[in-house]
Design a protein around this motif. Structure first.
Motif, PDB file in Angstrom:
ATOM      1  N   PHE A  55       0.885  -1.295  -0.153  1.00  0.00           N
ATOM      2  CA  PHE A  55       0.103   0.572   0.227  1.00  0.00           C
ATOM      3  C   PHE A  55       0.865   1.494  -0.184  1.00  0.00           C
ATOM      4  CE2 PHE A  55      -3.893  -2.073   1.692  1.00  0.00           C
ATOM      5  CZ  PHE A  55      -4.434  -1.821   0.422  1.00  0.00           C
ATOM      6  N   SER A  56       1.708   0.977   0.949  1.00  0.00           N
ATOM      7  CA  SER A  56       2.932   2.733   0.712  1.00  0.00           C
ATOM      8  C   SER A  56       3.109   2.748  -0.799  1.00  0.00           C
ATOM      9  CB  SER A  56       4.098   1.732   1.501  1.00  0.00           C
ATOM     10  OG  SER A  56       5.265   3.678   2.030  1.00  0.00           O
ATOM     11  N   GLU A  57       4.426   1.743  -1.520  1.00  0.00           N
ATOM     12  CA  GLU A  57       4.930   1.914  -3.036  1.00  0.00           C
ATOM     13  C   GLU A  57       3.267   2.093  -3.601  1.00  0.00           C
ATOM     14  OE1 GLU A  57       6.783  -0.683  -6.071  1.00  0.00           O
ATOM     15  OE2 GLU A  57       6.609  -0.989  -4.118  1.00  0.00           O
ATOM     16  N   ALA A  58       2.367   1.755  -3.501  1.00  0.00           N
ATOM     17  CA  ALA A  58       1.409   2.087  -4.443  1.00  0.00           C
ATOM     18  C   ALA A  58       1.027   3.053  -4.422  1.00  0.00           C
ATOM     19  CB  ALA A  58      -0.036   0.975  -4.349  1.00  0.00           C
ATOM     20  N   LEU A  59       0.356   4.194  -2.529  1.00  0.00           N
ATOM     21  CA  LEU A  59       0.082   5.390  -3.062  1.00  0.00           C
ATOM     22  C   LEU A  59       1.134   6.129  -2.717  1.00  0.00           C
ATOM     23  CD1 LEU A  59      -2.387   4.360   0.142  1.00  0.00           C
ATOM     24  CD2 LEU A  59      -3.188   4.591  -2.393  1.00  0.00           C
ATOM     25  N   GLY A  60       2.493   5.607  -3.067  1.00  0.00           N
ATOM     26  CA  GLY A  60       3.676   6.780  -3.525  1.00  0.00           C
ATOM     27  C   GLY A  60       4.005   6.810  -2.336  1.00  0.00           C
ATOM     28  N   GLY A  61       3.995   6.109  -1.114  1.00  0.00           N
ATOM     29  CA  GLY A  61       4.920   6.362   0.666  1.00  0.00           C
ATOM     30  C   GLY A  61       6.462   6.134   0.270  1.00  0.00           C
ATOM     31  N   PRO A  62       7.013   6.049   1.573  1.00  0.00           N
ATOM     32  CA  PRO A  62       8.751   5.434   1.027  1.00  0.00           C
ATOM     33  C   PRO A  62       8.843   4.531   1.011  1.00  0.00           C
ATOM     34  CG  PRO A  62       7.781   6.500   3.496  1.00  0.00           C
ATOM     35  CD  PRO A  62       6.807   6.386   2.317  1.00  0.00           C
ATOM     36  N   LEU A  63       8.097   3.491   1.605  1.00  0.00           N
ATOM     37  CA  LEU A  63       7.921   1.644   1.429  1.00  0.00           C
ATOM     38  C   LEU A  63       7.604   1.386   0.373  1.00  0.00           C
ATOM     39  CD1 LEU A  63       6.106   1.048   5.020  1.00  0.00           C
ATOM     40  CD2 LEU A  63       9.104   1.374   4.346  1.00  0.00           C
ATOM     41  N   PHE A  64       8.982   0.406   0.509  1.00  0.00           N
ATOM     42  CA  PHE A  64       8.893  -0.378  -1.263  1.00  0.00           C
ATOM     43  C   PHE A  64       8.322  -1.856  -1.273  1.00  0.00           C
ATOM     44  CE2 PHE A  64      10.734   3.502  -2.309  1.00  0.00           C
ATOM     45  CZ  PHE A  64      10.115   3.849  -3.839  1.00  0.00           C
ATOM     46  N   PHE A  65       7.610  -2.417  -2.261  1.00  0.00           N
ATOM     47  CA  PHE A  65       7.102  -4.267  -1.349  1.00  0.00           C
ATOM     48  C   PHE A  65       8.508  -4.452  -2.211  1.00  0.00           C
ATOM     49  CE2 PHE A  65       5.240  -8.032  -3.463  1.00  0.00           C
ATOM     50  CZ  PHE A  65       4.642  -7.952  -2.215  1.00  0.00           C
ATOM     51  N   SER A  66       8.711  -5.076  -0.806  1.00  0.00           N
ATOM     52  CA  SER A  66      10.020  -6.345  -0.919  1.00  0.00           C
ATOM     53  C   SER A  66       9.909  -7.602  -1.059  1.00  0.00           C
ATOM     54  CB  SER A  66      11.168  -6.130   0.499  1.00  0.00           C
ATOM     55  OG  SER A  66       9.858  -6.555   1.523  1.00  0.00           O
ATOM     56  N   GLY A  67       8.424  -7.960  -1.159  1.00  0.00           N
ATOM     57  CA  GLY A  67       8.299  -9.715  -1.475  1.00  0.00           C
ATOM     58  C   GLY A  67       8.937 -10.117  -3.302  1.00  0.00           C
ATOM     59  N   ARG A  68       8.327 -11.273  -3.087  1.00  0.00           N
ATOM     60  CA  ARG A  68       8.107 -11.937  -3.838  1.00  0.00           C
ATOM     61  C   ARG A  68       7.512 -11.270  -4.854  1.00  0.00           C
ATOM     62  NH1 ARG A  68       6.701 -17.744  -3.361  1.00  0.00           N
ATOM     63  NH2 ARG A  68       6.244 -17.130  -2.244  1.00  0.00           N
ATOM     64  N   SER A  69       6.757 -11.668  -6.065  1.00  0.00           N
ATOM     65  CA  SER A  69       5.821 -10.964  -7.576  1.00  0.00           C
ATOM     66  C   SER A  69       4.849 -11.301  -6.388  1.00  0.00           C
ATOM     67  CB  SER A  69       6.136 -11.088  -8.446  1.00  0.00           C
ATOM     68  OG  SER A  69       6.061 -12.558  -8.882  1.00  0.00           O
ATOM     69  N   LEU A  70       4.226 -10.826  -7.227  1.00  0.00           N
ATOM     70  CA  LEU A  70       2.561 -11.054  -6.283  1.00  0.00           C
ATOM     71  C   LEU A  70       2.031 -12.185  -6.971  1.00  0.00           C
ATOM     72  CD1 LEU A  70       0.707  -7.559  -6.403  1.00  0.00           C
ATOM     73  CD2 LEU A  70       1.429  -8.692  -4.260  1.00  0.00           C
ATOM     74  N   ARG A  71       1.885 -12.423  -8.398  1.00  0.00           N
ATOM     75  CA  ARG A  71       1.965 -13.111  -9.299  1.00  0.00           C
ATOM     76  C   ARG A  71       2.498 -14.884  -8.351  1.00  0.00           C
ATOM     77  NH1 ARG A  71      -1.727 -16.438 -11.208  1.00  0.00           N
ATOM     78  NH2 ARG A  71      -1.581 -18.329 -12.890  1.00  0.00           N
ATOM     79  N   GLN A  72       3.983 -14.877  -8.072  1.00  0.00           N
ATOM     80  CA  GLN A  72       3.948 -15.826  -7.710  1.00  0.00           C
ATOM     81  C   GLN A  72       4.057 -15.644  -5.746  1.00  0.00           C
ATOM     82  OE1 GLN A  72       7.941 -14.350  -7.169  1.00  0.00           O
ATOM     83  NE2 GLN A  72       9.436 -15.916  -9.277  1.00  0.00           N
ATOM     84  N   VAL A  73       3.474 -15.088  -5.002  1.00  0.00           N
ATOM     85  CA  VAL A  73       3.082 -15.688  -3.933  1.00  0.00           C
ATOM     86  C   VAL A  73       1.558 -16.408  -3.918  1.00  0.00           C
ATOM     87  CG1 VAL A  73       2.561 -13.825  -1.633  1.00  0.00           C
ATOM     88  CG2 VAL A  73       4.498 -13.460  -3.136  1.00  0.00           C
ATOM     89  N   HIS A  74       0.993 -15.890  -4.533  1.00  0.00           N
ATOM     90  CA  HIS A  74      -0.761 -15.946  -4.988  1.00  0.00           C
ATOM     91  C   HIS A  74      -0.726 -17.163  -5.267  1.00  0.00           C
ATOM     92  CE1 HIS A  74      -0.721 -12.183  -3.836  1.00  0.00           C
ATOM     93  NE2 HIS A  74      -1.183 -12.650  -2.473  1.00  0.00           N
ATOM     94  N   ALA A  75       0.178 -18.061  -6.740  1.00  0.00           N
ATOM     95  CA  ALA A  75      -0.122 -18.622  -7.726  1.00  0.00           C
ATOM     96  C   ALA A  75      -0.160 -19.863  -6.688  1.00  0.00           C
ATOM     97  CB  ALA A  75       1.120 -19.383  -8.214  1.00  0.00           C
ATOM     98  N   GLY A  76      -1.063 -20.724  -7.192  1.00  0.00           N
ATOM     99  CA  GLY A  76      -0.773 -22.121  -6.943  1.00  0.00           C
ATOM    100  C   GLY A  76      -2.044 -22.518  -5.718  1.00  0.00           C
ATOM    101  N   LYS A  77      -2.363 -20.715  -5.162  1.00  0.00           N
ATOM    102  CA  LYS A  77      -3.373 -21.060  -3.773  1.00  0.00           C
ATOM    103  C   LYS A  77      -4.736 -21.084  -4.357  1.00  0.00           C
ATOM    104  CE  LYS A  77      -0.165 -19.040  -1.450  1.00  0.00           C
ATOM    105  NZ  LYS A  77       1.041 -19.963  -1.188  1.00  0.00           N
ATOM    106  N   GLY A  78      -5.280 -21.189  -5.659  1.00  0.00           N
ATOM    107  CA  GLY A  78      -6.540 -21.631  -5.697  1.00  0.00           C
ATOM    108  C   GLY A  78      -7.509 -20.203  -5.918  1.00  0.00           C
TER     109      GLY A  78
END
Length: 131
Positions: A55-78
């Motif tokens: 949310f911080s990154e999406a709204l122009g804040g100083p924190l940036f998403f540091s995780g794996r890509s959204l697609r990778q994180v959610h793949a195979g979860k149904g």
């Protein structure tokens, strides 16, 4: 207009506002019988941290998403489009109902919703049919 010189991150209340948004949002998500099972074994502290970064990154804040890509994180979860649609609807409801507490205008809410909804197709396991 003074409001125009601040980004959405600042208008929502910075880190404190993002924290409040994520907390209120996940209270609602976890109350949904169709969505709660996706989070049953999820490490919620880590998930909330990642969501705050997102949310911080999406709204122009100083924190940036540091995780794996959204697609990778959610793949195979149904996760299907209807699940994601409901997830984003809950975000919109949370923003609308907390709009005054966050100090947001209707335009701010619409901008936040648009920025988050853009990511929707990257999160589902729905397969695009081809000819």
């Amino acid at each position: 207009m003074a409001e125009d010189k601040h980004n959405l991150y600042e208008r929502i209340g910075g880190e404190e506002g993002i924290e409040k948004l994520v907390t209120a949002f996940y209270e609602r998500v976890l109350a949904e019988s169709d969505l709660a099972p996706f989070f049953e074994h999820a490490p919620m502290d880590r998930l909330k941290t990642m969501q705050k970064e997102f949310f911080s990154e999406a709204l122009g804040g100083p924190l940036f998403f540091s995780g794996r890509s959204l697609r990778q994180v959610h793949a195979g979860k149904g996760i299907q489009k209807e699940h994601l649609r409901r997830f984003v609807e809950i975000l919109l409801t949370t923003l609308e109902e907390e709009m005054d507490d966050f100090g947001l205008t209707r335009q701010d809410v619409d901008q936040i919703y648009s920025r988050i909804a853009i990511e929707a197709d990257r999160l589902t396991d729905d397969v695009t049919e081809s000819g």
